[in-house]
Design a protein around this motif. Structure first.
Motif: not given
Ligand code: BG6
Length: 502
Positions: A40-44, A56-59, A202-203, A208-209
């Motif tokens: 995602t792109f999250d401006p926050e 890293m990526m999560t389930h 992940y990529a 997934i860790e």
């Protein structure tokens, strides 16, 4: 009289991109989602942690991405709309005089779930159209089989690359595209920057860790499976397309010892081997001697099946492709020094180098050094398949983009490439990264731009997607026309530019 060019005749000048960052059309014509479509792109989000998100990526993130009612911003699903605008983009590349265009095939466009026996014909047709359009303009396609975008469904059906079953699926995919495009594509690359599996599992490998308490074990087992898959792809490519050349690829994450203290020099060698390990296996066809201790120290035991070693030995890469963007320092006392960021992995700051707006240290001389190291190490042809400068570009009132910083960055790197050729390096070509602005791999921003062509799109996906030529467009055109002899000096140097930190 103008100086003679140092670049060989038929040098493959051009640009490079990846399906996951340009195509968009993530669900068009039967395509399945890929692991890249989850970012995602999250401006926050805290800017400093953008890179962590890539690592890293999560389930939970994957589940959220699969929820059809989700409303988050997934820029890689949009890309720059190359899927619909490929002809216009190829026309622009042809106008610059490209001899080669490196891109990738989206595996999940051909096998939407990754494990079907029959390919998705509509996906194959799309690449027929793209390759025909390139060839019609005299542009040689250079095609990567997998650029950080394995089919997402494989995570559910097979887990990740620690599962040996992925080898057969990948080879089936590779054979399918070799057979389909055998009369169109002569240059192939198996996995993009395979050494980066170490930094973003992940990529690169769908890892997934949470699934792997012993993460290092998982990474190296996945790497072994990719080595075998890559070697089998090399074998199939040579059988199906006898006049083809198929390479391996690493991201050359150049490191210097932070001081001449022998402990720093040793640490630097140790860290460099983390990357060279990947090209050593694929180029020499065997695990290097240092791997035994390296793996023991990480408490990693590899499951190497009978026959694997022969496969690796008999099917080595024809050439070594590399991306080169920046360098960092290494120190035995890493915690004590100021840090710098970098392409996919950070390091220690080098006081002699400038940095771009993301903290990547700019080091053209390092390019010459890197090419010499690889040439000495492998004595195989090299191909610089990525190099460039990410920057936030400003569109002036008249619509122009005066990207002198990009020109200066590229100029200095091309000069050093020419020096490397004079040093004796055999170099097949140079494809600058991201010729048409796209989505950043690490940050999923559209505003991190590399292109000669500006694409009207912001980080939230707003904009017309219209293409326009930047100042660097004409500059690169002249470089190619003159086979690297005319490297015009930009009006403003990197040192003077606001896009660079001192
Ligand atoms: C390379 C990747 O390492 O770096 C590309 O192969 C990527 O996919 C490029 O786009 C530049 O990185 P970024 O994060 O600025 O897009």
């Amino acid at each position: 009289m103008t100086e003679k060019t140092k670049f060989p005749e038929h040098f493959l000048w051009g640009g490079a991109a990846a399906a996951m960052q340009i195509e968009g059309a993530h669900d068009a014509d039967g395509r399945g989602l890929s692991v890249a479509d989850v970012y995602t792109f999250d401006p926050e989000l805290d800017k400093k942690h953008w890179l962590d998100q890539w690592h890293m990526m999560t389930h939970a993130q994957v589940e959220e991405a699969l929820d059809p009612s989700g409303t988050r911003n997934y820029p890689k699903r949009r890309g720059n709309d190359f899927y619909h605008r490929y002809q216009e983009d190829i026309d622009l590349m042809a106008e610059m005089g490209f001899k080669a265009y490196r891109t990738s095939i989206s595996w999940s466009r051909i096998f939407p779930n990754g494990d079907e026996s029959e390919p998705n014909e509509q996906g194959l047709v799309f690449y027929d159209k793209v390759f025909d359009a390139l060839l019609a303009k005299g542009i040689e396609p250079v095609i990567s089989l997998c650029h950080y975008d394995m089919p997402l469904n494989l995570l559910k059906s097979h887990g990740d690359w620690t599962n040996r079953g992925l080898i057969d699926l990948f080879v089936h995919y590779a054979e399918t595209v070799f057979n389909r495009y055998k009369d169109k594509i002569k240059y192939w690359i198996t996995f993009n920057e395979m050494n980066c599996l170490k930094h973003h599992p992940y990529a690169s490998a769908g890892i997934i860790e949470e699934n792997h308490p012993h993460l290092e074990q998982a990474k190296y087992q996945a790497a072994h499976h990719q080595f075998v898959a890559s070697a089998l792809a090399v074998k199939a490519c040579h059988e199906i397309i006898p006049d083809s050349k198929i390479g391996c690829m690493i991201s050359y994450l150049l490191l210097y010892p932070n001081t001449c203290h022998p402990e720093d020099v040793l640490e630097c060698q140790k860290e460099e081997r983390v990357s060279f390990f990947f090209s050593d296996v694929q180029t020499r066809g065997a695990y290097p001697a240092y791997a035994k201790r390296m793996l023991e120290e990480k408490n990693v035991t590899l499951d190497i099946q009978p026959g694997d070693e022969e496969i690796l030995l008999e099917n080595t890469a024809d050439f070594v492709a590399l991306s080169y963007y920046m360098s960092n320092n290494a120190s035995a006392q890493a915690g004590e020094h100021e840090k710098a960021s970098g392409n996919l992995v950070g390091g220690i700051k080098n006081p002699y180098l400038l940095q771009n707006q993301w903290g990547w240290q700019i080091d053209p001389t390092g390019m010459r050094y890197a090419l010499n190291v690889l040439h000495d190490r492998y004595e195989k042809p090299l191909f610089v398949v990525e190099n460039g400068m990410g920057a936030v570009d400003t569109v002036e009132d008249d619509g122009s983009v005066n990207d002198d910083y990009r020109i200066d960055y590229l100029k200095r790197h091309i000069e050093q490439m020419a020096e490397a050729i004079e040093d004796g390096v055999e170099l097949m070509g140079y494809t600058a990264w991201g010729p048409i602005d796209m989505i950043s791999a690490s940050t999923s921003q559209a505003s991190k731009r590399y292109g000669f062509v500006y694409v009207d799109q912001d980080d939230l996906g707003r904009g017309t997607l219209d293409r326009s030529r930047k100042k660097s467009f004409d500059w690169y055109k002249k470089v190619i026309e003159s086979n690297g002899r005319e490297l015009e000096q930009p009006a403003e140097t990197l040192e003077q530019s606001h896009t660079v930190e001192k």
